[in-house]
Motif scaffolding. Structure first.
Motif, PDB file in Angstrom:
ATOM      1  N   ASP A   1      -6.741 -22.832  28.445  1.00 56.67           N
ATOM      2  CA  ASP A   1      -6.642 -24.058  29.234  1.00 56.67           C
ATOM      3  C   ASP A   1      -7.258 -25.159  28.369  1.00 56.67           C
ATOM      4  O   ASP A   1      -7.975 -24.872  27.404  1.00 56.67           O
ATOM      5  N   ALA A   2      -6.969 -26.391  28.686  1.00 54.10           N
ATOM      6  CA  ALA A   2      -7.629 -27.512  28.011  1.00 54.10           C
ATOM      7  C   ALA A   2      -7.594 -28.700  28.943  1.00 54.10           C
ATOM      8  O   ALA A   2      -6.676 -28.817  29.772  1.00 54.10           O
ATOM      9  N   HIS A   3      -8.576 -29.586  28.806  1.00 56.22           N
ATOM     10  CA  HIS A   3      -8.585 -30.809  29.617  1.00 56.22           C
ATOM     11  C   HIS A   3      -7.496 -31.760  29.136  1.00 56.22           C
ATOM     12  O   HIS A   3      -7.010 -31.635  28.012  1.00 56.22           O
ATOM     13  N   TRP A   4      -7.093 -32.714  30.002  1.00 51.89           N
ATOM     14  CA  TRP A   4      -6.043 -33.670  29.597  1.00 51.89           C
ATOM     15  C   TRP A   4      -6.585 -34.827  28.778  1.00 51.89           C
ATOM     16  O   TRP A   4      -5.839 -35.562  28.167  1.00 51.89           O
ATOM     17  N   GLU A   5      -7.936 -35.003  28.791  1.00 56.73           N
ATOM     18  CA  GLU A   5      -8.530 -36.025  27.931  1.00 56.73           C
ATOM     19  C   GLU A   5      -9.041 -35.355  26.657  1.00 56.73           C
ATOM     20  O   GLU A   5      -9.320 -34.161  26.646  1.00 56.73           O
ATOM     21  N   ASP A   6      -9.222 -36.152  25.614  1.00 55.24           N
ATOM     22  CA  ASP A   6      -9.678 -35.586  24.338  1.00 55.24           C
ATOM     23  C   ASP A   6     -11.197 -35.395  24.326  1.00 55.24           C
ATOM     24  O   ASP A   6     -11.708 -34.422  23.774  1.00 55.24           O
ATOM     25  N   PHE A   7     -11.928 -36.353  24.911  1.00 57.22           N
ATOM     26  CA  PHE A   7     -13.392 -36.304  24.978  1.00 57.22           C
ATOM     27  C   PHE A   7     -13.824 -37.056  26.230  1.00 57.22           C
ATOM     28  O   PHE A   7     -13.035 -37.811  26.790  1.00 57.22           O
ATOM     29  N   GLY A   8     -15.064 -36.875  26.663  1.00 54.59           N
ATOM     30  CA  GLY A   8     -15.548 -37.707  27.765  1.00 54.59           C
ATOM     31  C   GLY A   8     -16.469 -36.976  28.713  1.00 54.59           C
ATOM     32  O   GLY A   8     -16.908 -35.845  28.456  1.00 54.59           O
ATOM     33  N   ALA A   9     -16.755 -37.632  29.825  1.00 54.72           N
ATOM     34  CA  ALA A   9     -17.712 -37.126  30.800  1.00 54.72           C
ATOM     35  C   ALA A   9     -17.026 -36.165  31.768  1.00 54.72           C
ATOM     36  O   ALA A   9     -16.695 -36.525  32.897  1.00 54.72           O
ATOM     37  N   PHE A  10     -16.776 -34.958  31.294  1.00 54.42           N
ATOM     38  CA  PHE A  10     -16.133 -33.925  32.115  1.00 54.42           C
ATOM     39  C   PHE A  10     -16.944 -32.643  31.950  1.00 54.42           C
ATOM     40  O   PHE A  10     -16.583 -31.745  31.179  1.00 54.42           O
ATOM     41  N   THR A  11     -18.070 -32.581  32.651  1.00 53.56           N
ATOM     42  CA  THR A  11     -19.033 -31.501  32.456  1.00 53.56           C
ATOM     43  C   THR A  11     -18.375 -30.131  32.598  1.00 53.56           C
ATOM     44  O   THR A  11     -17.699 -29.864  33.587  1.00 53.56           O
ATOM     45  N   GLY A  12     -18.581 -29.323  31.593  1.00 55.05           N
ATOM     46  CA  GLY A  12     -18.099 -27.944  31.642  1.00 55.05           C
ATOM     47  C   GLY A  12     -16.693 -27.769  31.113  1.00 55.05           C
ATOM     48  O   GLY A  12     -16.244 -26.626  30.940  1.00 55.05           O
ATOM     49  N   ASP A  13     -15.978 -28.848  30.872  1.00 56.08           N
ATOM     50  CA  ASP A  13     -14.589 -28.723  30.408  1.00 56.08           C
ATOM     51  C   ASP A  13     -14.510 -28.653  28.889  1.00 56.08           C
ATOM     52  O   ASP A  13     -15.448 -29.023  28.180  1.00 56.08           O
ATOM     53  N   ILE A  14     -13.349 -28.233  28.427  1.00 54.07           N
ATOM     54  CA  ILE A  14     -13.108 -28.101  26.983  1.00 54.07           C
ATOM     55  C   ILE A  14     -11.796 -28.802  26.672  1.00 54.07           C
ATOM     56  O   ILE A  14     -10.817 -28.656  27.422  1.00 54.07           O
ATOM     57  N   SER A  15     -11.777 -29.575  25.591  1.00 56.01           N
ATOM     58  CA  SER A  15     -10.541 -30.309  25.281  1.00 56.01           C
ATOM     59  C   SER A  15      -9.715 -29.562  24.236  1.00 56.01           C
ATOM     60  O   SER A  15     -10.209 -28.685  23.510  1.00 56.01           O
ATOM     61  N   ALA A  16      -8.463 -29.968  24.160  1.00 59.21           N
ATOM     62  CA  ALA A  16      -7.556 -29.375  23.169  1.00 59.21           C
ATOM     63  C   ALA A  16      -8.070 -29.658  21.756  1.00 59.21           C
ATOM     64  O   ALA A  16      -7.959 -28.806  20.861  1.00 59.21           O
ATOM     65  N   GLN A  17      -8.654 -30.862  21.565  1.00 60.08           N
ATOM     66  CA  GLN A  17      -9.218 -31.197  20.242  1.00 60.08           C
ATOM     67  C   GLN A  17     -10.297 -30.182  19.858  1.00 60.08           C
ATOM     68  O   GLN A  17     -10.408 -29.787  18.699  1.00 60.08           O
TER      69      GLN A  17
END
Ligand code: PEP
Length: 247
Positions: A65-81
């Motif tokens: 899975d990956a978040h839809w944003e690249d970076f930011g204030a999304f505690t616990g999430d992981i981005s595709a980057q």
């Protein structure tokens, strides 16, 4: 347009500790020379170690899975980057456990798919009907609707895969019949051709849902099946290799 190169991807879900890397090593050794691409999608925290371990071994590493944003204030999430930075080259998106458990809509999955493209990851976008939807004769309508809603136009010309995973077949030991699988995969292919023209012919359509060594050969050789997304049976090298070798 050439036929899609088959892909078998193992989805470890929330299973595996660093000791499980041994299993990945055994998979890589056993998968040498198989007629397709093989990937393991471990829990995100193992991505870097597994990528290092499998460098040059011919087995790809993916995210789940990956978040839809690249970076930011999304505690616990992981981005595709972040997945790409840790060595992943693919990412599973829109798995039914994410759609059901985290309310991921087609729109969210499409945004995540764009994030995967920005990171240079190959998305494996999952679709599939529930048992109620199949019983109501709505499987094709639901699945093709998810394909249209989850795949952004920006995928044109980019490597990606679609995984048809009937929700009722995941982790249950149940599978659709081969003609049922073929019917859905043909409908997905027609939709891909409609959306992406000739490129739609080169997209592997994976089947997922209780694939195991004993049914892999029949499923993998069904019409329009371009590989498999494997959950439970990807955790043990012997089982996963039994599937991979059925290619
Ligand atoms: C999955 O979760 O993607 C899956 C196919 O699981 P299983 O093989 O265990 O049915």
């Amino acid at each position: 347009m050439s036929a899609p190169t088959p892909l078998i991807a193992g989805n470890w879900k929330m299973n595996g500790l660093s000791a499980s890397l041994d299993e990945a090593r055994t998979i890589a050794e056993g998968a040498k020379g198989v007629a397709g691409r093989v990937a393991i999608c471990p829990p995100a925290i193992l991505t870097y170690q597994m990528s290092q371990l499998l460098k040059g071994a011919g087995v790809l590493v993916g995210g789940q899975d990956a978040h839809w944003e690249d970076f930011g204030a999304f505690t616990g999430d992981i981005s595709a980057q972040m997945l790409a930075d840790a060595g992943a080259s693919l990412v599973i998106l829109g798995h039914s456990e994410r759609r059901a458990g985290y309310h991921e809509t087609d729109e969210v999955v499409a945004k995540k798919t764009l994030a995967a493209l920005r990171a240079g990851l190959e998305p494996i976008v999952c679709v599939g009907e529930s048992l109620e939807e199949r019983k109501a004769g709505r499987a094709l309508e639901v699945v093709t609707g998810q394909v249209r809603g989850s795949l952004p136009a920006e995928l044109a010309g980019k490597p990606f895969a679609v995984a048809y995973e009937p929700v009722w077949a995941i982790g249950t030991g149940l599978t659709p019949s081969t003609p049922e699988i073929e019917e859905v995969h043909r409908a997905v292919r027609t939709t891909l051709l409609d959306l992406f023209g000739d490129h739609g012919a080169a997209v592997p359509i994976l089947y997922g849902g209780s694939v195991k060594p004993s049914n892999a050969e029949e499923i993998l050789h069904a019409a329009e099946v371009g590989g498999a997304l494997v959950g439970g049976a990807s955790l043990k090298a012997a089982d996963f290799l039994g599937i991979v070798k059925a290619l």
